[in-house]
Design a protein around this motif. Sequence first.
Motif, mmCIF file in Angstrom:
data_model
loop_
_atom_site.group_PDB
_atom_site.id
_atom_site.type_symbol
_atom_site.label_atom_id
_atom_site.label_comp_id
_atom_site.label_asym_id
_atom_site.label_seq_id
_atom_site.Cartn_x
_atom_site.Cartn_y
_atom_site.Cartn_z
ATOM 1 N N GLN A 1 34.396 30.644 32.399
ATOM 2 C CA GLN A 1 33.879 30.698 33.769
ATOM 3 C C GLN A 1 34.964 30.319 34.759
ATOM 4 O OE1 GLN A 1 30.665 27.955 34.330
ATOM 5 N NE2 GLN A 1 31.746 26.238 33.431
ATOM 6 N N LYS A 2 34.934 30.979 35.901
ATOM 7 C CA LYS A 2 35.892 30.682 36.957
ATOM 8 C C LYS A 2 35.552 29.317 37.554
ATOM 9 C CE LYS A 2 37.633 32.418 41.378
ATOM 10 N NZ LYS A 2 38.414 31.245 41.532
ATOM 11 N N ARG A 3 36.559 28.548 37.789
ATOM 12 C CA ARG A 3 36.425 27.292 38.529
ATOM 13 C C ARG A 3 37.334 27.429 39.735
ATOM 14 N NH1 ARG A 3 36.142 22.652 33.855
ATOM 15 N NH2 ARG A 3 34.086 23.251 33.095
ATOM 16 N N GLU B 1 39.619 35.411 31.300
ATOM 17 C CA GLU B 1 40.098 36.370 32.299
ATOM 18 C C GLU B 1 41.619 36.514 32.207
ATOM 19 O OE1 GLU B 1 38.046 36.387 36.405
ATOM 20 O OE2 GLU B 1 37.944 34.314 35.699
ATOM 21 N N TRP C 1 45.501 35.045 41.628
ATOM 22 C CA TRP C 1 44.075 34.891 41.366
ATOM 23 C C TRP C 1 43.321 34.436 42.616
ATOM 24 C CZ3 TRP C 1 42.317 36.584 36.779
ATOM 25 C CH2 TRP C 1 43.240 36.734 35.746
ATOM 26 N N CYS D 1 40.648 22.578 36.602
ATOM 27 C CA CYS D 1 40.623 23.821 37.394
ATOM 28 C C CYS D 1 40.256 25.059 36.589
ATOM 29 C CB CYS D 1 41.987 24.050 38.046
ATOM 30 S SG CYS D 1 42.436 22.774 39.235
ATOM 31 N N HIS D 2 40.290 24.978 35.265
ATOM 32 C CA HIS D 2 40.046 26.150 34.414
ATOM 33 C C HIS D 2 39.008 25.826 33.346
ATOM 34 C CE1 HIS D 2 43.609 28.241 35.961
ATOM 35 N NE2 HIS D 2 44.214 27.069 35.914
ATOM 36 N N GLY E 1 40.529 27.846 39.375
ATOM 37 C CA GLY E 1 41.376 28.914 38.871
ATOM 38 C C GLY E 1 40.574 29.830 37.962
ATOM 39 N N PRO E 2 41.201 30.863 37.466
ATOM 40 C CA PRO E 2 40.488 31.829 36.616
ATOM 41 C C PRO E 2 40.097 31.230 35.264
ATOM 42 C CG PRO E 2 42.833 32.257 36.534
ATOM 43 C CD PRO E 2 42.626 31.193 37.586
ATOM 44 N N ALA E 3 39.073 31.836 34.661
ATOM 45 C CA ALA E 3 38.697 31.470 33.296
ATOM 46 C C ALA E 3 39.822 31.867 32.349
ATOM 47 C CB ALA E 3 37.404 32.180 32.903
ATOM 48 N N TYR E 4 40.007 31.110 31.299
ATOM 49 C CA TYR E 4 41.040 31.449 30.320
ATOM 50 C C TYR E 4 40.828 32.846 29.749
ATOM 51 C CZ TYR E 4 42.313 26.487 30.320
ATOM 52 O OH TYR E 4 42.711 25.224 30.671
#
Length: 105
Positions: free
Chosen positions: A40-42, A49, A76, A35-36, A44-47
């Motif tokens: 880049q966002k997947r 971010e 998020w 999910c991360h 869930g948010p990118a690490y």
Amino acid sequence: MKALLPLLPLLGALAFAAPAQASEAIVKKARCVACHAVDQKRVGPAYKEVAAKYRGDKAAPAALFDKVRHGGSGNWGQVPMMPHPADKISDDDLKAAIAWILALD
């Protein structure tokens, strides 16, 4: 001793690279990468971010630990984060992963 001076930058880099690689391996093993991603966002948010959002927040490690353990939604987007109990990722591994994420630029 003087012979080691030119090696100090390399030794310092290795000291930081090993924990970073270990922490990245932790998030892969725990399947957080489903999910991360780092940048880049997947689902869930990118690490990165996450690191930016919590930069300077002394309470962030504990808050993120609780979020991962218990899950939740609303921070998020609407997709909930499922709880991840200790049998999926140990307390020590989770703390290391959070420290790695929060240290990303």
